[in-house]
Design an enzyme around this catalytic site. Structure first.
Site, PDB file in Angstrom:
ATOM      1  N   ILE A   1       0.859  -1.178   0.000  1.00 55.38           N
ATOM      2  CA  ILE A   1       0.000   0.000   0.000  1.00 55.38           C
ATOM      3  C   ILE A   1       0.900   1.234   0.000  1.00 55.38           C
ATOM      4  CG2 ILE A   1      -1.976  -1.144   1.064  1.00 55.38           C
ATOM      5  CD1 ILE A   1      -1.257   0.037   3.714  1.00 55.38           C
ATOM      6  N   ASP A   2       0.395   2.323  -0.541  1.00 52.70           N
ATOM      7  CA  ASP A   2       1.208   3.523  -0.720  1.00 52.70           C
ATOM      8  C   ASP A   2       1.717   4.057   0.612  1.00 52.70           C
ATOM      9  OD1 ASP A   2       0.568   3.314  -3.402  1.00 52.70           O
ATOM     10  OD2 ASP A   2      -1.044   4.800  -3.299  1.00 52.70           O
ATOM     11  N   ARG A   3       2.810   4.784   0.529  1.00 48.49           N
ATOM     12  CA  ARG A   3       3.440   5.314   1.743  1.00 48.49           C
ATOM     13  C   ARG A   3       2.502   6.168   2.603  1.00 48.49           C
ATOM     14  NH1 ARG A   3       9.616   7.709   1.979  1.00 48.49           N
ATOM     15  NH2 ARG A   3       9.759   7.782   4.254  1.00 48.49           N
TER      16      ARG A   3
ATOM     17  N   VAL B   1      -0.626   5.873   3.011  1.00 47.38           N
ATOM     18  CA  VAL B   1      -1.830   5.099   3.350  1.00 47.38           C
ATOM     19  C   VAL B   1      -1.541   4.238   4.581  1.00 47.38           C
ATOM     20  CG1 VAL B   1      -3.486   3.386   2.477  1.00 47.38           C
ATOM     21  CG2 VAL B   1      -2.481   5.075   0.925  1.00 47.38           C
TER      22      VAL B   1
ATOM     23  N   HIS C   1      -1.849   3.571  -7.554  1.00 47.81           N
ATOM     24  CA  HIS C   1      -2.665   4.683  -7.037  1.00 47.81           C
ATOM     25  C   HIS C   1      -4.127   4.578  -7.487  1.00 47.81           C
ATOM     26  CE1 HIS C   1       0.990   7.616  -6.385  1.00 47.81           C
ATOM     27  NE2 HIS C   1       1.112   6.466  -5.728  1.00 47.81           N
TER      28      HIS C   1
END
Length: 228
Positions: A61-63, A65, A161
C-alpha cells in the site's frame, strides 16, 4: 524498531501488520527505513533465528496510506498467496474519507489507469489509451460528516494509485491527498485512505482468515467516523 503491538495476525506461514501512514512497505531508492526490514529484524531477535529471515511481501500500500498489509513467512505461502492475488481471491477492503459524496452513493467504477513514472502519478481514463490498464472497484458510502464522506471500497484490480485516481476522477478526492486534488494536506503528511480489511482462504490450512485494521488513533476524524 518494529512495534509488536502492530501485529494483527500471525501464524507459522502468515503475518498481517497494521502499517502507519508514512511507512514504506519495501525499501526504495530513497534509502528510508522500510517496514519489511524492520519486521525481519524483529522476528530474527524475537525468535533467535541464526540465519536470514524469510519475509515475502504479498501486497503493497502507498506510503501515505495506513492499514493492513499481508506478508508471507514461508516460500510456499508466498507462492500460493501470489497466485491468489493474480486470481482475485484475496478480498481487500479500504476506507476512504472523501471531500465530496459520490453520486450515486454506491456503485462500481471502471476506468483505465495510465501511470506516469516521472511524476509518480496515475490518470484514470474513460477509455483505453497506450499502456493504460483496466481498473475496477466497488464502493458504497457508509458515513456522512459536515465536510467529508466515509466510503467503503472493495478493490477489484490492483493498479498504481488506483483508488486515489479513480475517486479523484469522479470528483471525490481523498482527504489530504494533494496529488489527486484535495484542498489541503494533513499535519501527518498522510492521506485518509486506510486498508481496513483483508479476507482470504489460508494458503495452507484452507480456513478463512479475516482481519480488520483499527483506524489511525492519532486522527480524531477517523475515530468519529468509526463510531457511526
Amino acid at each position: 524498531m518494529f512495534d509488536p503491538d502492530d501485529i494483527l495476525y500471525e501464524d507459522n506461514h502468515l503475518l498481517i501488520v497494521d502499517k502507519h501512514c508514512g511507512d514504506l512497505v519495501q525499501p526504495d531508492p530513497s534509502g528510508a527505513s522500510a517496514l519489511e526490514d524492520r519486521i525481519k529484524a524483529f522476528i530474527k531477535e524475537r525468535d533467535a533465528k541464526p540465519g536470514a529471515v524469510f519475509l515475502g511481501v504479498v501486497h503493497r500500500i502507498d506510503r501515505p496510506v495506513s492499514g493492513a498489509v499481508l506478508f508471507a513467512k514461508t516460500s510456499k505461502a508466498l507462492a500460493r498467496l501470489n497466485e491468489m492475488i493474480r486470481e482475485g481471491r484475496i478480498r481487500k477492503t479500504y476506507w476512504a474519507l472523501t471531500e465530496q459524496t459520490p453520486e450515486p452513493e454506491s456503485g462500481e467504477l471502471r476506468h483505465y489507469i495510465l501511470r506516469d513514472g516521472r511524476t509518480n502519478r496515475s490518470r484514470a481514463l474513460d477509455a483505453p489509451k497506450g499502456d493504460a490498464k483496466e481498473a475496477r472497484l466497488r464502493y458504497r458510502t457508509i458515513g456522512f460528516g459536515d465536510r467529508y464522506a466515509l466510503l467503503e471500497v472493495e478493490l477489484l484490480t490492483g493498479r498504481h494509485h488506483q483508488i486515489r485516481a479513480q475517486l479523484s476522477k469522479i470528483g471525490c478526492p481523498i482527504r489530504g491527498d494533494l496529488k489527486y486534488g484535495a484542498r489541503r494536506s494533513l499535519p501527518s503528511g498522510g492521506i485518509s485512505l486506510h486498508s481496513r480489511q483483508v479476507e482470504f482462504e489460508h494458503p495452507v490450512s484452507r480456513l478463512t482468515v479475516s482481519v480488520t485494521a483499527p483506524v489511525p488513533r492519532e486522527d480524531k476524524l477517523w475515530a468519529h467516523f468509526e463510531k457511526l
